[in-house]
Design a protein around this motif. Structure first.
Motif, PDB file in Angstrom:
ATOM      1  N   GLY A  43       0.802  -1.211   0.000  1.00 44.32           N
ATOM      2  CA  GLY A  43       0.000   0.000   0.000  1.00 44.32           C
ATOM      3  C   GLY A  43       0.837   1.265   0.000  1.00 44.32           C
ATOM      4  N   GLY A  44       0.176   2.354  -0.263  1.00 41.75           N
ATOM      5  CA  GLY A  44       0.837   3.634  -0.405  1.00 41.75           C
ATOM      6  C   GLY A  44       1.504   4.144   0.851  1.00 41.75           C
ATOM      7  N   GLU A  45       0.901   3.917   1.990  1.00 42.90           N
ATOM      8  CA  GLU A  45       1.480   4.442   3.228  1.00 42.90           C
ATOM      9  C   GLU A  45       2.834   3.799   3.510  1.00 42.90           C
ATOM     10  OE1 GLU A  45       0.310   5.264   7.855  1.00 42.90           O
ATOM     11  OE2 GLU A  45      -1.265   4.971   6.366  1.00 42.90           O
ATOM     12  N   LYS A  46       2.902   2.476   3.419  1.00 44.02           N
ATOM     13  CA  LYS A  46       4.173   1.796   3.691  1.00 44.02           C
ATOM     14  C   LYS A  46       5.210   2.158   2.632  1.00 44.02           C
ATOM     15  CE  LYS A  46       6.325  -2.479   4.980  1.00 44.02           C
ATOM     16  NZ  LYS A  46       6.134  -3.776   5.559  1.00 44.02           N
ATOM     17  N   ILE A  47       4.807   2.195   1.361  1.00 42.83           N
ATOM     18  CA  ILE A  47       5.740   2.550   0.302  1.00 42.83           C
ATOM     19  C   ILE A  47       6.242   3.978   0.492  1.00 42.83           C
ATOM     20  CG2 ILE A  47       5.937   2.982  -2.173  1.00 42.83           C
ATOM     21  CD1 ILE A  47       4.144   0.492  -2.589  1.00 42.83           C
ATOM     22  N   SER A  48       5.353   4.893   0.867  1.00 39.58           N
ATOM     23  CA  SER A  48       5.785   6.284   1.068  1.00 39.58           C
ATOM     24  C   SER A  48       6.747   6.412   2.240  1.00 39.58           C
ATOM     25  CB  SER A  48       4.582   7.206   1.251  1.00 39.58           C
ATOM     26  OG  SER A  48       3.921   6.944   2.466  1.00 39.58           O
ATOM     27  N   ASP A  59       4.063   6.419  -9.626  1.00 41.45           N
ATOM     28  CA  ASP A  59       3.290   5.184  -9.675  1.00 41.45           C
ATOM     29  C   ASP A  59       2.972   4.860 -11.139  1.00 41.45           C
ATOM     30  OD1 ASP A  59       1.566   3.062  -9.317  1.00 41.45           O
ATOM     31  OD2 ASP A  59      -0.012   4.246  -8.358  1.00 41.45           O
ATOM     32  N   LEU A  60       3.872   4.141 -11.788  1.00 37.62           N
ATOM     33  CA  LEU A  60       3.740   3.886 -13.217  1.00 37.62           C
ATOM     34  C   LEU A  60       2.666   2.855 -13.553  1.00 37.62           C
ATOM     35  CD1 LEU A  60       7.509   3.883 -14.223  1.00 37.62           C
ATOM     36  CD2 LEU A  60       5.922   5.805 -13.979  1.00 37.62           C
ATOM     37  N   ASP A  66      -4.316   7.962  -4.965  1.00 37.89           N
ATOM     38  CA  ASP A  66      -3.798   9.233  -5.483  1.00 37.89           C
ATOM     39  C   ASP A  66      -3.045  10.061  -4.441  1.00 37.89           C
ATOM     40  OD1 ASP A  66      -4.813   8.683  -7.974  1.00 37.89           O
ATOM     41  OD2 ASP A  66      -6.570   9.984  -7.765  1.00 37.89           O
ATOM     42  N   LYS A  67      -3.418   9.981  -3.180  1.00 42.96           N
ATOM     43  CA  LYS A  67      -2.754  10.795  -2.161  1.00 42.96           C
ATOM     44  C   LYS A  67      -1.309  10.357  -1.901  1.00 42.96           C
ATOM     45  CE  LYS A  67      -4.586   8.286   1.815  1.00 42.96           C
ATOM     46  NZ  LYS A  67      -5.421   8.388   3.004  1.00 42.96           N
ATOM     47  N   PHE A  68      -0.928   9.179  -2.399  1.00 40.88           N
ATOM     48  CA  PHE A  68       0.435   8.705  -2.200  1.00 40.88           C
ATOM     49  C   PHE A  68       1.291   8.827  -3.461  1.00 40.88           C
ATOM     50  CE2 PHE A  68      -1.988   6.239   0.965  1.00 40.88           C
ATOM     51  CZ  PHE A  68      -1.346   6.691   2.095  1.00 40.88           C
ATOM     52  N   SER A  69       0.763   9.388  -4.497  1.00 39.72           N
ATOM     53  CA  SER A  69       1.491   9.439  -5.766  1.00 39.72           C
ATOM     54  C   SER A  69       1.629  10.867  -6.273  1.00 39.72           C
ATOM     55  CB  SER A  69       0.753   8.590  -6.805  1.00 39.72           C
ATOM     56  OG  SER A  69       1.403   8.643  -8.027  1.00 39.72           O
ATOM     57  N   ASP A  70       2.826  11.181  -6.769  1.00 42.91           N
ATOM     58  CA  ASP A  70       3.061  12.497  -7.376  1.00 42.91           C
ATOM     59  C   ASP A  70       2.873  12.453  -8.882  1.00 42.91           C
ATOM     60  OD1 ASP A  70       4.015  14.094  -5.017  1.00 42.91           O
ATOM     61  OD2 ASP A  70       5.381  12.379  -4.921  1.00 42.91           O
ATOM     62  N   LEU A  71       2.980  11.269  -9.457  1.00 44.60           N
ATOM     63  CA  LEU A  71       2.813  11.098 -10.904  1.00 44.60           C
ATOM     64  C   LEU A  71       2.298   9.695 -11.175  1.00 44.60           C
ATOM     65  CD1 LEU A  71       3.388  12.081 -13.868  1.00 44.60           C
ATOM     66  CD2 LEU A  71       5.555  10.868 -13.642  1.00 44.60           C
ATOM     67  N   LYS A  72       1.326   9.608 -12.058  1.00 46.30           N
ATOM     68  CA  LYS A  72       0.804   8.307 -12.504  1.00 46.30           C
ATOM     69  C   LYS A  72       0.803   8.296 -14.023  1.00 46.30           C
ATOM     70  CE  LYS A  72      -2.370   7.499  -8.679  1.00 46.30           C
ATOM     71  NZ  LYS A  72      -2.207   6.137  -8.244  1.00 46.30           N
TER      72      LYS A  72
END
Length: 73
Positions: A43-48, A59-60, A66-72
């Motif tokens: 998940g985004g929290e652990k990855i961040s 996040d390719l 979305d709240k954990f990604s600056d670019l998709k």
């Protein structure tokens, strides 16, 4: 870091040493380039948390909220 990659093969073919696991608070940029279940489950929290304050997350594969990604892509 890629839990599916063979570390010895990557080192032999590409001369790149893969991590056993990412370190917390260590990276200015994080690229999620594959959609392995391991990353989805993290998940985004652990990855961040692998990033330093104000790190960028790319996040390719569009697997993070979305709240954990600056670019998709």
């Amino acid at each position: 870091y890629d839990p599916w990659a063979n570390k010895d093969e990557v080192l032999d073919r590409l001369d790149i040493s893969l991590l056993d696991f990412p370190k917390s608070n260590s990276y200015e940029a994080i690229i999620v380039a594959v959609s392995h279940n391991e990353f989805i489950e993290m998940g985004g929290e652990k990855i961040s948390n692998f990033g330093v304050s104000n790190s960028l997350i790319f996040d390719l594969k569009h697997i993070l909220d979305d709240k954990f990604s600056d670019l998709k892509l």
